[in-house]
Design a protein around this motif. Structure first.
Motif: not given
Length: 246
Positions: A116-123, A125-130
């Motif tokens: 189960s998952t909710v929100g952003q994946s690590e990929e 978040v990484r792509e967003s540059g944050a």
């Protein structure tokens, strides 16, 4: 590419890896069962896969007095979101005001183990540059895990370093589809890593993994400042050190 072998099936992934399995299930997607609805009579068009386009806020079709919700409108095609879409559509039809829908909702895969998952994946978040930090807890680290004999499964939390807010929660293991709702609530309410550090979780429970993962991330992030809802910085308290540890 999928290859059938005498004793197994092989799947070659895009990155060159090969996975061997007894069985391979290939899902080609679904199409809407709209052929007998007479949509053309009322002026509603469906796409090539039989999906009906709607307004994402009201679920109205191109004909204002006709609404559509659920699998027939496409993504995310979940029972949980479909029920909520139907509620929103009914409220809109009867003029009942509603707040904007939450940006995130949970996904549940009822496999063994559950996922189960909710929100952003690590990929994502990484792509967003944050800048972000990760906190991980393994179910075997919890006392409830010991009691239940759960030796596998884990919880991963993603936090923004700038705001300290929870960005995503991801669980694989026992009760994942139940446990995910804690992460969902914290994300949609704008909670931070400090929520998990400063709050008490029932002991022994698998939900205590949130405390462990929160502490795991907090230990690397340390004391910092987070932006409140007004965009101003607020100081975050340092959790007291238990006397037994001090």
């Amino acid at each position: 590419e999928i290859r059938s072998k005498p004793d197994a099936a092989e799947v070659e992934l895009a990155d060159g890896r090969t996975i061997r399995s007894d069985v391979v299930l290939y899902a080609a997607g679904r199409t809407g069962n709209v052929g007998s609805l007479g949509l053309d009579v009322v002026g509603i068009d469906a796409d090539s896969r039989g999906r009906i386009k709607v307004d994402p806020q009201s679920f109205q079709t191109s004909v204002p007095n006709i609404y559509a919700a659920g699998d027939i409108i496409g993504f995310p095609s979940l029972a949980s979101t479909s029920m909520e879409q139907g509620r929103v559509a009914a409220c809109h039809a009867f003029g009942v005001p509603l707040p904007p829908p939450p940006e995130t909702f949970p996904y549940g895969i009822y496999a063994v183990p559950e996922i189960s998952t909710v929100g952003q994946s690590e990929e994502q978040v990484r792509e967003s540059g944050a800048a972000y930090e990760v906190g991980v807890a393994r179910f075997r680290e919890t006392s409830r895990g010991h009691i239940m004999g759960v030796n596998t499964g884990f919880l991963k939390l993603l936090f923004s370093i700038e705001t300290r807010r929870l960005l995503g929660a991801h669980i694989i293991g026992e009760g994942a589809t139940e446990l995910i709702h804690i992460g969902q609530a914290v994300i949609n309410l704008g909670g931070t890593v400090d929520f998990f550090v400063n709050n008490t979780f029932n002991y022994p429970t698998l939900a205590e993994a949130y405390k462990i993962a929160g502490l795991d991330a907090w230990n690397r992030m340390g004391r910092g400042q987070a932006a409140d809802h007004a965009g101003e910085s607020v100081s975050l308290p340092v959790p007291p050190i238990p006397a037994a540890i001090a």
